[in-house]
Every structure is written in structure tokens, then in C-alpha cells.
Motif scaffolding. Sequence first.
Motif, PDB file in Angstrom:
ATOM      1  N   PHE A   8       0.836  -1.200   0.000  1.00 51.22           N
ATOM      2  CA  PHE A   8       0.000   0.000   0.000  1.00 51.22           C
ATOM      3  C   PHE A   8       0.879   1.262   0.000  1.00 51.22           C
ATOM      4  N   GLN A   9       1.871   1.259   0.868  1.00 52.08           N
ATOM      5  CA  GLN A   9       2.749   2.434   0.982  1.00 52.08           C
ATOM      6  C   GLN A   9       3.513   2.669  -0.315  1.00 52.08           C
ATOM      7  N   ASP A  10       3.931   1.601  -0.976  1.00 49.68           N
ATOM      8  CA  ASP A  10       4.623   1.740  -2.250  1.00 49.68           C
ATOM      9  C   ASP A  10       3.711   2.347  -3.320  1.00 49.68           C
ATOM     10  N   GLU A  11       2.407   2.103  -3.179  1.00 49.80           N
ATOM     11  CA  GLU A  11       1.434   2.646  -4.129  1.00 49.80           C
ATOM     12  C   GLU A  11       0.971   4.060  -3.753  1.00 49.80           C
ATOM     13  N   GLY A  12       1.510   4.588  -2.654  1.00 48.80           N
ATOM     14  CA  GLY A  12       1.146   5.923  -2.226  1.00 48.80           C
ATOM     15  C   GLY A  12      -0.111   5.996  -1.387  1.00 48.80           C
TER      16      GLY A  12
END
Length: 344
Positions: free
Chosen positions: A271-275
Motif C-alpha cells: 500500500f505504501q509503495d502505491e502511495g
Amino acid sequence: MSQSSKPPKPPTPPSPPPPVPTSADVARLAGVSRATVSYVLNNAEAVRISEPTRRKVREAAEELGYVPHAAARSLRAGHTRIVLLPTSHVPVGPLYSTFLNELQWALRGLDYTVVQYGSLGLSGDEAARAWAELRPVAVISLGEIALSAHNVATLKRAGARAVLTVGPQSVPGAHALVMDQAEVGARAAEHLVERGRRRIGVVVPEEAGLELFSAPRLEGARSVPGAEVVALPMAYSEESAAALAQRWGSLGLDAAFAYNDEYAMLLMRAFQDEGLRVPQDVAVMGADDLLIGRLLRPRLSTVRLEMPTGERLAGLVDQAVREPSAVVRRHDLMAAVTLPRDST
């Protein structure tokens, strides 16, 4: 052949193996009777023997390399001391590994021999017959093989004094050790609904065998009033987590309850990698309360499983063995407790 040549010497015969030490040898070296040796080495509780005498017997047995003969001991007692524990067919996390290790240590402390049996690919009938060949005094089935009342009867005819099954279903003739996985899913969904997150994606592992735990957790989440639950298959890999995170925006969900903390951590990083912001855009919750979940940022909310101690379960096994005619019982062994942290 010349006169100076000599015929080859015959090979030296191998030395005979040393005699196998007996309990009589131990008794002579320790200066006690054979009965005392038997009482000490078989951990007989009904006979009082001083600690110095016990120490002499054990030291003599160690010096001679003597160990009791399991078959002879079983013949005298009328049963073995084997507790058969089928090996797990699926990867178990640290929580269950620790629990199973504690159980084995506790059973050894009660003078049982724990035998782990690889039963992969066996049906209930095949497993029961294979286990019965070892004449175990007790069997603890972890629920991955569906046993029937007929299978339990087969084991008991072979000398098993107790059969204990772990799982949500009871089997006639067996003690039920119930670990209600549905409660895990219900506690997670209740917490998310209380936080205003009603559209919940429940991560279901794609790995074969984990449905024994994941299916009840999914149904538990679905049972919570106000929760709109969608099952989301995901493999235990960064690639699978990334693929799910990439399509998250199209799913219309505002929370994720993962099968356990490890799947939750994979998904939260994706999720964090996807912003996507956690918890502002999507709340994330796991289960099992692994230490590493507390070290993440944001800290992972989870459901802690309050498992029985290995000593408690070993005590239940011992009681069932000593009282084989007692009425079989259901033992509720697990509770689920929500641990809210930063990710929800």
C-alpha cells in the motif's frame, strides 16, 4: 608359485560386538535391586526412592550405555507411552510453532515419547491405520486430516487410550480441543466497524492447506453486523501483495483484514509503495500479534490469540490417558483479543 612366496594371511575376523547392557548390570554397578532400577528409569511415581539412589542408578545407566527397552516396558504396562502428533501439512507461524514446541517439552516431562508422524496425502482411514500400527497411547490430531468416529474406534482398538482433535468440529469418541478461528475474524471486523470502516477486504491466502484457519476467519468477519466483507485471495509474496495494492482503488474498500500479521505486513508495505496512506486511506489489521508488527511504522493493529500453554494441553492429554473410560469432553482452548494500534 616360488618356494619363497607365502600364502596370504586369512582376514582377521571382526571383533564381536560388546554385550548389550541389561538392567541387572545397572543394578550391580549401582548396588541396588533390579526393581529399583526399573522404578527409577521408568519414572514410577507410586514408589518413593531417595534422590541419591536415583542419581546412582542414572549414573550407572549412563556409564554402561543402558536404556530401557520400550517394547518390554510397554508389554509390562499394557500400553506404550507414545503420543502421536501428526506433522503439519501447512506452514505454521511462530505462534503455533512455539505452542507445539511447548507441548512436546511438557509431554516429555510427563514421561511420554512424542512421535511426529508425516501423514501428508493420507485420508482419514489411511491415517488411522498407519497411526495405529505404532500403538500410541494417545493421538493429538491437528485437524488437517478429517477423522471420523470409525477412525477413532480403530485407534482405540489398537490401544489408544485417548484421541484428541484440534479444530472447530467434534468427532464422536474423541476429546475436542476447540480453537475457534471464527472468533479471530469477528474480533477484527468488529474493531474495524467501530472505527467507521465498513467495507472490509479480508485477505485469504492462496497457499493450499491454510483454509483450515482462513475460512473460519473469513466467516467470522462476515458474521459481524454492519461489515461489508469481500474475500481477497493473495499469495505470500511481494508480487502478489503489490498486485492487490495496485487494484485497491477500484475495489471501493476502506479496510483490510489480513489472514495474519505476516500477510498484513506484506500488504501494508505494498500500500505504501502505491502511495496509499495507512490508516488514512486504508486501515490494515492482522492477527497473531507478532513482535515485528509492533516495530513497524505505523504500528500494526492485530488480534492476539490467547493460546493454552503446552503444559495445560499436556495435562489434558495425561488426564485423558489415565481416565480412558471418562466421558469425552469439549475443551475451549483459545480466546481472541483485539489490540488496536496505529494502522487502524
